[in-house]
Structures are given as C-alpha cells and as structure tokens.
Design an enzyme around this catalytic site. Sequence first.
Site, mmCIF file in Angstrom:
data_model
loop_
_atom_site.group_PDB
_atom_site.id
_atom_site.type_symbol
_atom_site.label_atom_id
_atom_site.label_comp_id
_atom_site.label_asym_id
_atom_site.label_seq_id
_atom_site.Cartn_x
_atom_site.Cartn_y
_atom_site.Cartn_z
ATOM 1 N N ALA A 114 5.243 -11.157 17.076
ATOM 2 C CA ALA A 114 4.600 -12.160 16.217
ATOM 3 C C ALA A 114 3.148 -11.788 15.954
ATOM 4 O O ALA A 114 2.250 -12.067 16.748
ATOM 5 C CB ALA A 114 4.696 -13.535 16.879
ATOM 6 N N PRO A 132 0.968 -17.407 8.359
ATOM 7 C CA PRO A 132 1.145 -17.847 6.967
ATOM 8 C C PRO A 132 0.007 -17.370 6.060
ATOM 9 O O PRO A 132 0.234 -17.019 4.911
ATOM 10 C CB PRO A 132 1.175 -19.377 7.074
ATOM 11 C CG PRO A 132 1.654 -19.653 8.463
ATOM 12 C CD PRO A 132 1.124 -18.532 9.314
ATOM 13 N N ASP A 145 2.852 1.887 14.836
ATOM 14 C CA ASP A 145 3.038 3.336 14.615
ATOM 15 C C ASP A 145 4.461 3.742 15.009
ATOM 16 O O ASP A 145 5.081 4.588 14.359
ATOM 17 C CB ASP A 145 2.047 4.159 15.455
ATOM 18 C CG ASP A 145 0.629 4.116 14.892
ATOM 19 O OD1 ASP A 145 0.450 3.643 13.750
ATOM 20 O OD2 ASP A 145 -0.300 4.540 15.615
ATOM 21 N N GLN A 173 23.415 1.807 -10.713
ATOM 22 C CA GLN A 173 23.562 2.407 -12.048
ATOM 23 C C GLN A 173 24.837 3.261 -12.130
ATOM 24 O O GLN A 173 25.553 3.228 -13.122
ATOM 25 C CB GLN A 173 22.309 3.247 -12.362
ATOM 26 C CG GLN A 173 22.099 3.525 -13.827
ATOM 27 C CD GLN A 173 21.775 2.267 -14.635
ATOM 28 O OE1 GLN A 173 21.364 1.256 -14.078
ATOM 29 N NE2 GLN A 173 21.996 2.328 -15.928
ATOM 30 N N GLY A 225 28.509 -1.799 -14.449
ATOM 31 C CA GLY A 225 28.599 -3.265 -14.267
ATOM 32 C C GLY A 225 29.161 -3.649 -12.904
ATOM 33 O O GLY A 225 28.782 -4.677 -12.329
ATOM 34 N N GLU A 277 6.613 -4.501 8.433
ATOM 35 C CA GLU A 277 5.870 -3.515 9.243
ATOM 36 C C GLU A 277 4.835 -2.754 8.395
ATOM 37 O O GLU A 277 4.579 -1.564 8.613
ATOM 38 C CB GLU A 277 6.836 -2.600 10.001
ATOM 39 C CG GLU A 277 7.727 -3.435 10.917
ATOM 40 C CD GLU A 277 8.305 -2.720 12.087
ATOM 41 O OE1 GLU A 277 7.687 -1.752 12.561
ATOM 42 O OE2 GLU A 277 9.368 -3.151 12.553
ATOM 43 N N GLU A 331 1.771 -0.486 0.151
ATOM 44 C CA GLU A 331 0.326 -0.385 -0.130
ATOM 45 C C GLU A 331 -0.443 -0.149 1.179
ATOM 46 O O GLU A 331 -1.372 0.674 1.217
ATOM 47 C CB GLU A 331 -0.165 -1.666 -0.819
ATOM 48 C CG GLU A 331 0.323 -1.848 -2.256
ATOM 49 C CD GLU A 331 1.806 -2.227 -2.379
ATOM 50 O OE1 GLU A 331 2.413 -2.644 -1.371
ATOM 51 O OE2 GLU A 331 2.351 -2.098 -3.488
HETATM 52 N N1 CAA Z 1 -3.551 3.010 16.794
HETATM 53 C C1 CAA Z 1 -4.590 2.710 17.613
HETATM 54 N N2 CAA Z 1 -5.727 2.116 17.167
HETATM 55 C C2 CAA Z 1 -5.820 1.830 15.860
HETATM 56 C C3 CAA Z 1 -4.769 2.119 14.958
HETATM 57 C C4 CAA Z 1 -3.612 2.753 15.468
HETATM 58 N N3 CAA Z 1 -2.593 3.058 14.661
HETATM 59 N N4 CAA Z 1 -5.129 1.722 13.722
HETATM 60 C C5 CAA Z 1 -6.365 1.209 13.832
HETATM 61 N N5 CAA Z 1 -6.782 1.282 15.121
HETATM 62 C C6 CAA Z 1 -8.073 0.862 15.653
HETATM 63 C C7 CAA Z 1 -9.191 1.573 14.906
HETATM 64 O O1 CAA Z 1 -9.453 2.832 15.473
HETATM 65 C C8 CAA Z 1 -10.344 0.623 15.079
HETATM 66 O O2 CAA Z 1 -10.894 0.793 16.365
HETATM 67 P P1 CAA Z 1 -12.518 0.811 16.571
HETATM 68 O O3 CAA Z 1 -12.981 -0.493 15.966
HETATM 69 O O4 CAA Z 1 -12.678 0.874 18.046
HETATM 70 O O5 CAA Z 1 -13.020 1.993 15.816
HETATM 71 C C9 CAA Z 1 -9.648 -0.750 15.054
HETATM 72 O O6 CAA Z 1 -8.267 -0.525 15.399
HETATM 73 C C10 CAA Z 1 -9.725 -1.432 13.712
HETATM 74 O O7 CAA Z 1 -9.166 -0.556 12.769
HETATM 75 P P2 CAA Z 1 -9.395 -0.745 11.207
HETATM 76 O O8 CAA Z 1 -10.860 -0.960 10.951
HETATM 77 O O9 CAA Z 1 -8.716 0.384 10.487
HETATM 78 O O10 CAA Z 1 -8.661 -2.135 10.933
HETATM 79 P P3 CAA Z 1 -8.467 -2.966 9.594
HETATM 80 O O11 CAA Z 1 -8.754 -4.374 9.881
HETATM 81 O O12 CAA Z 1 -9.156 -2.288 8.444
HETATM 82 O O13 CAA Z 1 -6.857 -2.925 9.361
HETATM 83 C C11 CAA Z 1 -4.784 -2.085 8.579
HETATM 84 C C12 CAA Z 1 -6.160 -1.798 9.210
HETATM 85 C C13 CAA Z 1 -4.131 -0.720 8.496
HETATM 86 C C14 CAA Z 1 -4.855 -2.686 7.193
HETATM 87 C C15 CAA Z 1 -3.978 -3.006 9.522
HETATM 88 O O14 CAA Z 1 -4.455 -4.337 9.469
HETATM 89 C C16 CAA Z 1 -2.488 -3.023 9.215
HETATM 90 O O15 CAA Z 1 -1.754 -2.137 9.630
HETATM 91 N N6 CAA Z 1 -2.006 -4.068 8.507
HETATM 92 C C17 CAA Z 1 -0.581 -4.230 8.278
HETATM 93 C C18 CAA Z 1 -0.025 -5.094 9.338
HETATM 94 C C19 CAA Z 1 1.464 -4.943 9.457
HETATM 95 O O16 CAA Z 1 2.000 -3.852 9.383
HETATM 96 N N7 CAA Z 1 2.120 -6.063 9.695
HETATM 97 C C20 CAA Z 1 3.516 -6.039 9.929
HETATM 98 C C21 CAA Z 1 3.917 -7.255 10.684
HETATM 99 S S1 CAA Z 1 5.133 -6.963 11.879
HETATM 100 C C22 CAA Z 1 6.630 -6.968 11.114
HETATM 101 O O17 CAA Z 1 6.776 -6.869 9.929
HETATM 102 C C23 CAA Z 1 7.724 -7.009 12.077
HETATM 103 C C24 CAA Z 1 9.027 -7.490 11.654
HETATM 104 O O18 CAA Z 1 9.324 -8.654 11.790
HETATM 105 C C25 CAA Z 1 10.041 -6.531 11.204
#
Ligand code: CAA
Length: 386
Positions: free
Chosen positions: A125, A129, A243, A339, A343, A366, A370
């Site tokens: 989680a 929202p 990741d 396709q 139909g 996930e 974008e």
């Molecule tokens: N591994 C380890 N650390 C990481 C990392 C990673 N992959 N990515 C970022 N960090 C660290 C950075 O190094 C940074 O650390 P420091 O401040 O110490 O330098 C810190 O985290 C902040 O990083 P960013 O400034 O890059 O963070 P941001 O606020 O700009 O956000 C983002 C980055 C990529 C947009 C991130 O918010 C993101 O991935 N958003 C998407 C969220 C997502 O995937 N949600 C899915 C929900 S889960 C789901 O869908 C499950 C389901 O039900 C199937």
Amino acid sequence: MVDFDFTEEQLMVREMARAFAQKEVAPHAHTWDENGTFPTEAIKKMGTLGLMGVAVPPEYGGAGFDTVSYVLAMEEISLACAGTSVAMSVNNSLACDPILKFGNEAQKQKFLKPMASGKLLGCFALSEPGNGSDAGAAQCTATLTADGRHYVVEGTKNFITNGPNADLCILFATTDRAKGNKGISAFISEMPAPGLTVGPNEKKLGIKASSTSQLIYENCLIPVDNRLGNEGDGFKIAMATLDGGRIGIAAQALGIARAAYEAAGRYALERKAFGAPIANLQAIQFKLADMATRLEAARLLTLQAAVLKDRKVRHTKESAMAKLYASEAAMWIATQGIQVHGGYGYLKDYPAERHFRDAKITELYEGTSEIQRLVIALNVLKELAG
Ligand code: CAA
C-alpha cells in the site's frame, strides 16, 4: 529463441509453472474474468508449489529459486490468466521481497515464512487517492503513541491489489511530514485489524480475477515491532521494492503478449479468406513478424533485469526499461491480436479481447509508462554526464 543458458532448475520451474497453469488456471480464465472471481484455490495450490515465494530462501518458507525462475514462472501463469498472475507478483515482489531485504529476523519468521509459503497473502500500500505517481507525497500518517509501543495510522491507501483477500500489507505512511519523502516509513500491517476497513472490490477494465480495493486506516494501531527498517527509510524501501516489482510486471506483460500472439497465430492459420488461410496474406504475416519480434525483445530486457537482480547489482534503469518495453509491447501485440481476428476479436467468444483489456494495466501499475521513462531518463542522463 536462444534459451538464455537457463539452468536445469530454471527450466524445471518453468515446466512446473506451465503444467500447473495450463491444467489449473487456463481452463478457468474466461469464467473468472467474466464473473470477477478471485482464484483462491489456485493461489493456495501455487503456494504449495512454491510459486508464492519463488526467490525466497527455504528457511523463510520460499522455494529458494532465483529471479530468472520467477520471471519464467510469471510468464507461464500470465499466459494463462493475468488476474491470477498479478496476485502472485504482488505477493512475491512487493510483499515478500521487502521483508526479505529490509526485515529483521523476527519479522522474517513471523511474516515472511507464512507469506512465502502461500499460507498468507500479501499486498502493498503505497498509492493514495490523491497521489500515485508522486509517491513521496504520501498523506497517510503514522504517529508514535505516548508509551512508544505502537503507531497510530490514519489515512486511505488506494488501488491495493489483493486488498480484499490479503492477510498482510506492506504499508507506507509518513512519520514526519516536514521531512517530505525522508519522513516516510514502512510497516507490516496485519489484516484484519481494528481501525482498518477494506473498501469494496473495485470494478476494473481487465485483470478481473484479481481483487483491488482501498485500505482505510482510522485510528489503527500497528506495533513498533512491525516497522520495516528505521523511521524515514520507507521511500527508499518502496523504490527498491518497485525495482524488483517492475520485473514481475514486465514478465506479466510478456505472458499476456505471448497469449495474444499465440491466439492470433492459431486464428491466422485456421481462418480462410480469399480461398486460403489468412496466414498466407502478407498483411497478416507482417503483423505476426512484428508481434514475434517485440515479444522477443521484451523477453530479453526482462531477463536482463532479472539477471542483474540475481547478481545483486542495482537494476533500477533495467527494470524500468523492461517494464516500459514489455508493457507497451503487450498493449501493441494485443491490439494487433484483435486486428488479426477481425470482428471476432471484438467478441467474448475469443480470448483476444481479454488479452487487450488485461494488457492495459501493465502500462499503469507499479509506475506508469511516463514514470518508467522518467526513471530511465534520470539514469541515462547520469551515465551520459559521466
Ligand atoms: N532505489 C533506492 N533508492 C531510490 C530509488 C531506487 N530505485 N529511487 C529513488 N531513490 C532515492 C533517491 O536516491 C533519493 O535519495 P536521496 O534523497 O538520499 O538522494 C530519494 O530516493 C528520492 O528520490 P527522487 O528525488 O528521485 O524521488 P522523487 O520524489 O522525484 O520520485 C519517482 C521519483 C520515480 C517519480 C517515484 O516517486 C516513483 O517511482 N513513482 C511511481 C510510484 C509507483 O510506481 N507506484 C506504484 C504503486 S504500487 C502498485 O502499483 C502495486 C500494485 O498494486 C500492483
């Protein structure tokens, strides 16, 4: 296709998952989709086969295989039913993996063991929202009680896959809003619990066999012992977990894409037009050629990310590339699949329309396409700058 030098063990896992999926999942996929049935029994059996904790060591209840095996198994389950495979993926990648990586021994014994062996089902989680892509903007709060033994959690989490069926949740909540994403902490939230309401099962476009709901926390107590890592570690735990999760979704997209491609191929060989099977037409041949090529490219990117994860090498960029490419390939292949069917592809009599609906989610959860591009761009810019 080269066999990527799979080990005997990896091939055995793929074969086991394929046999199970074809016998116990594929025959029900249409009905589960039609009725929105969560595949409880199939998930239980997947637990006994080791599919709910593929890469978790046996001492913590898992099968003790690797991420490559997980990818191979995910592709086979997804080929049969993408609703079933997302329940598997969330349990493996988003629930077991963070406890394996960031949990202490007591948490591994208490929570990881039953989850990896399929006795309990996990969920994750992070989204709310009001924030999905901007995961660091979490509003849900966790406040330490005066005696320091519990956190009081308040807030609503959104789009929670497995939510209605889950027993445990990896929950992200802010313990210090002033610190932004460095104030987010991770918790293992036991379900059900007083103060935790599971919202109704959401009605979705696809992956209808999976369950999705809100989790509403109102004055819900979570023991301090259930905190994963230190206060403030939550955002990095979430990102590192995703990741790995994105490899699972890339493999899911691969399975959906293969299902769409194989269905189109079968149809093209059977359906006659202008006096011969439509597979004789170059218009169809070119589609099949492009579908097969994108499928292979998606598989290679997905396996590359899995190999890096198994080598414990940072794979943020490669996971994002695999998820981005495989999900967009799945959507494209599923569209071509319809396709090719003409139909008939639009009717529920054929699985092509289910593949099309199921493929779409892989571009959303996930991290949207974008967000994957953003992650890839940040990483390649760093590389380019030396
Ligand atoms: N591994 C380890 N650390 C990481 C990392 C990673 N992959 N990515 C970022 N960090 C660290 C950075 O190094 C940074 O650390 P420091 O401040 O110490 O330098 C810190 O985290 C902040 O990083 P960013 O400034 O890059 O963070 P941001 O606020 O700009 O956000 C983002 C980055 C990529 C947009 C991130 O918010 C993101 O991935 N958003 C998407 C969220 C997502 O995937 N949600 C899915 C929900 S889960 C789901 O869908 C499950 C389901 O039900 C199937």
